[in-house]
Design a protein around this motif. Structure first.
Motif, PDB file in Angstrom:
ATOM      1  N   CYS A 254      -3.318  -9.323  -1.288  1.00 49.34           N
ATOM      2  CA  CYS A 254      -2.763  -8.088  -0.753  1.00 49.34           C
ATOM      3  C   CYS A 254      -1.710  -8.397   0.321  1.00 49.34           C
ATOM      4  O   CYS A 254      -1.968  -9.202   1.221  1.00 49.34           O
ATOM      5  CB  CYS A 254      -3.884  -7.243  -0.154  1.00 49.34           C
ATOM      6  SG  CYS A 254      -3.290  -5.761   0.690  1.00 49.34           S
TER       7      CYS A 254
ATOM      8  N   CYS B 200      -4.913  -0.959  -2.610  1.00 47.63           N
ATOM      9  CA  CYS B 200      -5.765  -2.112  -2.338  1.00 47.63           C
ATOM     10  C   CYS B 200      -7.193  -1.614  -2.131  1.00 47.63           C
ATOM     11  O   CYS B 200      -7.429  -0.683  -1.359  1.00 47.63           O
ATOM     12  CB  CYS B 200      -5.265  -2.828  -1.085  1.00 47.63           C
ATOM     13  SG  CYS B 200      -6.368  -4.143  -0.523  1.00 47.63           S
TER      14      CYS B 200
ATOM     15  N   VAL C  34      -9.498  -2.983  -0.553  1.00 43.82           N
ATOM     16  CA  VAL C  34     -10.006  -3.394   0.750  1.00 43.82           C
ATOM     17  C   VAL C  34      -9.408  -2.533   1.868  1.00 43.82           C
ATOM     18  O   VAL C  34     -10.123  -1.916   2.648  1.00 43.82           O
ATOM     19  CB  VAL C  34      -9.726  -4.890   1.011  1.00 43.82           C
ATOM     20  CG1 VAL C  34     -10.212  -5.301   2.391  1.00 43.82           C
ATOM     21  CG2 VAL C  34     -10.394  -5.739  -0.059  1.00 43.82           C
ATOM     22  N   CYS C  35      -8.067  -2.473   1.936  1.00 43.03           N
ATOM     23  CA  CYS C  35      -7.430  -1.763   3.052  1.00 43.03           C
ATOM     24  C   CYS C  35      -6.839  -0.419   2.622  1.00 43.03           C
ATOM     25  O   CYS C  35      -6.334   0.324   3.456  1.00 43.03           O
ATOM     26  CB  CYS C  35      -6.358  -2.628   3.698  1.00 43.03           C
ATOM     27  SG  CYS C  35      -4.905  -2.905   2.657  1.00 43.03           S
TER      28      CYS C  35
ATOM     29  N   ALA D 234      -0.781  -6.528   2.652  1.00 39.21           N
ATOM     30  CA  ALA D 234      -1.107  -5.889   3.934  1.00 39.21           C
ATOM     31  C   ALA D 234      -2.265  -6.585   4.646  1.00 39.21           C
ATOM     32  O   ALA D 234      -2.177  -6.932   5.814  1.00 39.21           O
ATOM     33  CB  ALA D 234      -1.425  -4.410   3.719  1.00 39.21           C
ATOM     34  N   CYS D 235      -3.372  -6.812   3.924  1.00 41.37           N
ATOM     35  CA  CYS D 235      -4.553  -7.393   4.576  1.00 41.37           C
ATOM     36  C   CYS D 235      -4.825  -8.824   4.117  1.00 41.37           C
ATOM     37  O   CYS D 235      -5.722  -9.464   4.636  1.00 41.37           O
ATOM     38  CB  CYS D 235      -5.774  -6.506   4.310  1.00 41.37           C
ATOM     39  SG  CYS D 235      -6.318  -6.512   2.579  1.00 41.37           S
TER      40      CYS D 235
HETATM   41 ZN   LIG Z   1      -5.253  -4.812   1.392  1.00 41.58          ZN
END
Ligand SMILES: [Zn+2]
Length: 63
Positions: free
Chosen positions: A11, A36, A38-39, A13-14
């Motif tokens: 990802c 995503c 996760v985030c 972003a994260c």
């Molecule tokens: Zn993410």
């Protein structure tokens, strides 16, 4: 048996590593947005199917 393949990505972003489902029958080159897991940020994927295998050529934040 599913028609969907999965390809790994990190990802943007994260930086968590995940898999995204890809339908190889949708075309040799694809671009789509998926959040995503996760985030929850939207990621724009650019996919290329090479010899039947999906490859992620780009994964970047959408918007
Ligand atoms: Zn993410």
């Amino acid at each position: 048996v599913s028609l969907e393949d999965e390809a790994p990505y990190a990802c943007p972003a994260c930086f968590e590593r995940n898999y995204v489902g890809i339908d190889p029958s949708a075309g040799r080159r694809q671009r789509f947005i998926e959040d995503c897991p996760v985030c929850c940020r939207p990621i724009e994927f650019t996919i290329e199917i090479v010899d039947g295998d999906p490859r992620i050529t780009r994964a970047e934040l959408a918007g």
